[in-house]
Design an enzyme around this catalytic site. Sequence first.
Site, PDB file in Angstrom:
ATOM      1  N   PRO A 129      40.012  38.980  48.817  1.00 10.67           N
ATOM      2  CG  PRO A 129      42.307  38.749  48.565  1.00 10.67           C
ATOM      3  CD  PRO A 129      41.025  37.972  48.507  1.00 10.67           C
ATOM      4  CG  ASN A 130      42.495  44.241  48.697  1.00  7.76           C
ATOM      5  OD1 ASN A 130      42.668  44.852  49.751  1.00  7.76           O
ATOM      6  ND2 ASN A 130      43.426  43.492  48.152  1.00  7.76           N
TER       7      ASN A 130
ATOM      8  NE  ARG B 180      40.933  46.449  44.782  1.00  9.73           N
ATOM      9  CZ  ARG B 180      40.971  45.192  44.416  1.00  9.73           C
ATOM     10  NH1 ARG B 180      39.910  44.436  44.553  1.00  9.73           N
ATOM     11  NH2 ARG B 180      42.061  44.673  43.926  1.00  9.73           N
TER      12      ARG B 180
ATOM     13  CE1 TYR C 196      39.256  44.724  39.945  1.00  2.99           C
ATOM     14  CE2 TYR C 196      40.334  46.476  41.177  1.00  2.99           C
ATOM     15  CZ  TYR C 196      40.397  45.274  40.506  1.00  2.99           C
ATOM     16  OH  TYR C 196      41.586  44.604  40.392  1.00  2.99           O
TER      17      TYR C 196
ATOM     18  CG  ASN D 288      36.307  38.178  42.217  1.00  7.66           C
ATOM     19  OD1 ASN D 288      37.492  37.848  42.077  1.00  7.66           O
ATOM     20  ND2 ASN D 288      35.858  39.377  41.873  1.00  7.66           N
TER      21      ASN D 288
ATOM     22  CB  ALA E  82      45.089  39.387  45.056  1.00  6.15           C
TER      23      ALA E  82
ATOM     24  CD  GLU F 177      38.633  31.942  37.623  1.00  2.00           C
ATOM     25  OE1 GLU F 177      38.708  30.819  37.090  1.00  2.00           O
ATOM     26  OE2 GLU F 177      39.569  32.756  37.628  1.00  2.00           O
TER      27      GLU F 177
ATOM     28  CG  HIS G 225      38.189  37.285  37.709  1.00  2.00           C
ATOM     29  ND1 HIS G 225      38.841  37.274  38.913  1.00  2.00           N
ATOM     30  CD2 HIS G 225      38.317  36.039  37.201  1.00  2.00           C
ATOM     31  CE1 HIS G 225      39.365  36.082  39.113  1.00  2.00           C
ATOM     32  NE2 HIS G 225      39.055  35.302  38.093  1.00  2.00           N
TER      33      HIS G 225
ATOM     34  NE  ARG H 135      43.281  44.869  35.777  1.00  2.48           N
ATOM     35  CZ  ARG H 135      43.028  44.836  37.092  1.00  2.48           C
ATOM     36  NH1 ARG H 135      42.095  44.014  37.556  1.00  2.48           N
ATOM     37  NH2 ARG H 135      43.679  45.635  37.909  1.00  2.48           N
TER      38      ARG H 135
HETATM   39  C1  DQA Z   1      39.698  40.717  40.327  1.00  4.23           C
HETATM   40  C2  DQA Z   1      40.961  40.728  39.475  1.00  4.23           C
HETATM   41  C3  DQA Z   1      42.179  40.401  40.316  1.00  4.23           C
HETATM   42  O1  DQA Z   1      43.353  40.410  39.515  1.00  4.23           O
HETATM   43  C4  DQA Z   1      42.348  41.424  41.407  1.00  4.23           C
HETATM   44  O2  DQA Z   1      43.434  41.095  42.245  1.00  4.23           O
HETATM   45  C5  DQA Z   1      41.108  41.640  42.203  1.00  4.23           C
HETATM   46  C6  DQA Z   1      39.812  41.617  41.526  1.00  4.23           C
HETATM   47  C7  DQA Z   1      38.461  41.163  39.523  1.00  4.23           C
HETATM   48  O3  DQA Z   1      37.368  40.948  40.007  1.00  4.23           O
HETATM   49  O4  DQA Z   1      38.595  41.743  38.439  1.00  4.23           O
HETATM   50  O5  DQA Z   1      41.168  41.933  43.387  1.00  4.23           O
HETATM   51  O6  DQA Z   1      39.455  39.378  40.744  1.00  4.23           O
END
Ligand code: DQA
Length: 155
Positions: A16-17, A24, A29, A80, A83, A104, A106, A113
Site C-alpha cells: 500500500p501507498n 509520497r 522514499y 515490499n 505498512a 523482503e 524496504h 525509524r
Molecule cells: C516501507 C516502510 C514501511 O514502514 C512503510 O509503511 C512503507 C514503506 C519502505 O519501503 O521503506 O510504506 O516498506
Amino acid sequence: MSAKSESKKVLVIHGPNLNLLGKREPGIYGHQSLDEINEQLIERGRKLGIEVVTFQSNHEGVIVEEIQAGIGEFQGIIINPAAYTHTSVAIRDALVMVDVPIVEIHLSNINKRESFRHVSMIADIVTARIAGFGSQGYLLALEGLNGMIRGVDQN
Ligand code: DQA
C-alpha cells in the site's frame, strides 16, 4: 538449455501507498515513481534472463491472492509489503506456502525509524532482506535473487 541459462520469472509485489512513490514523503522514499522503478527492474531482468512481473495493491487480501496465484509460476519473489510488513499475518501465511526464495525489501531503513516499523511479520520466513538503499534496493534484490535461483554460491 541448462538450469543456469534457462529463462526465469520473478514476481515483484509492492504494498500500500507505494503507488504514490515520487510524490509520497520524497525525503524518506525518494523521487522515483513506481513506474520508473518497475521499468528499471524489467530492464535489469531482461539482461539477467529473468522475466519480471510487477504488481501493486493497496489491499491486503488482493496481495494474498496474488501470492497464491503465483505459486508454481515464479522462481522468486521480491516483496515490499509497505505498512503491511508490520501487521499482516495473512501475507506472512501466504508467503510461507511459497516454496521459492523470497526477498523482503524496504526503501527506508525501517530499523532506524519509529519503533512500530522495527517489527516485520515476515523477517523470519523470508530468504533475505534489504533496507535503506532507496529504489536501488529493488535492483540489488533482483541481482541477489538471480544468483540464488541459478544456484550461484552466495557464501
Ligand atoms: C516501507 C516502510 C514501511 O514502514 C512503510 O509503511 C512503507 C514503506 C519502505 O519501503 O521503506 O510504506 O516498506
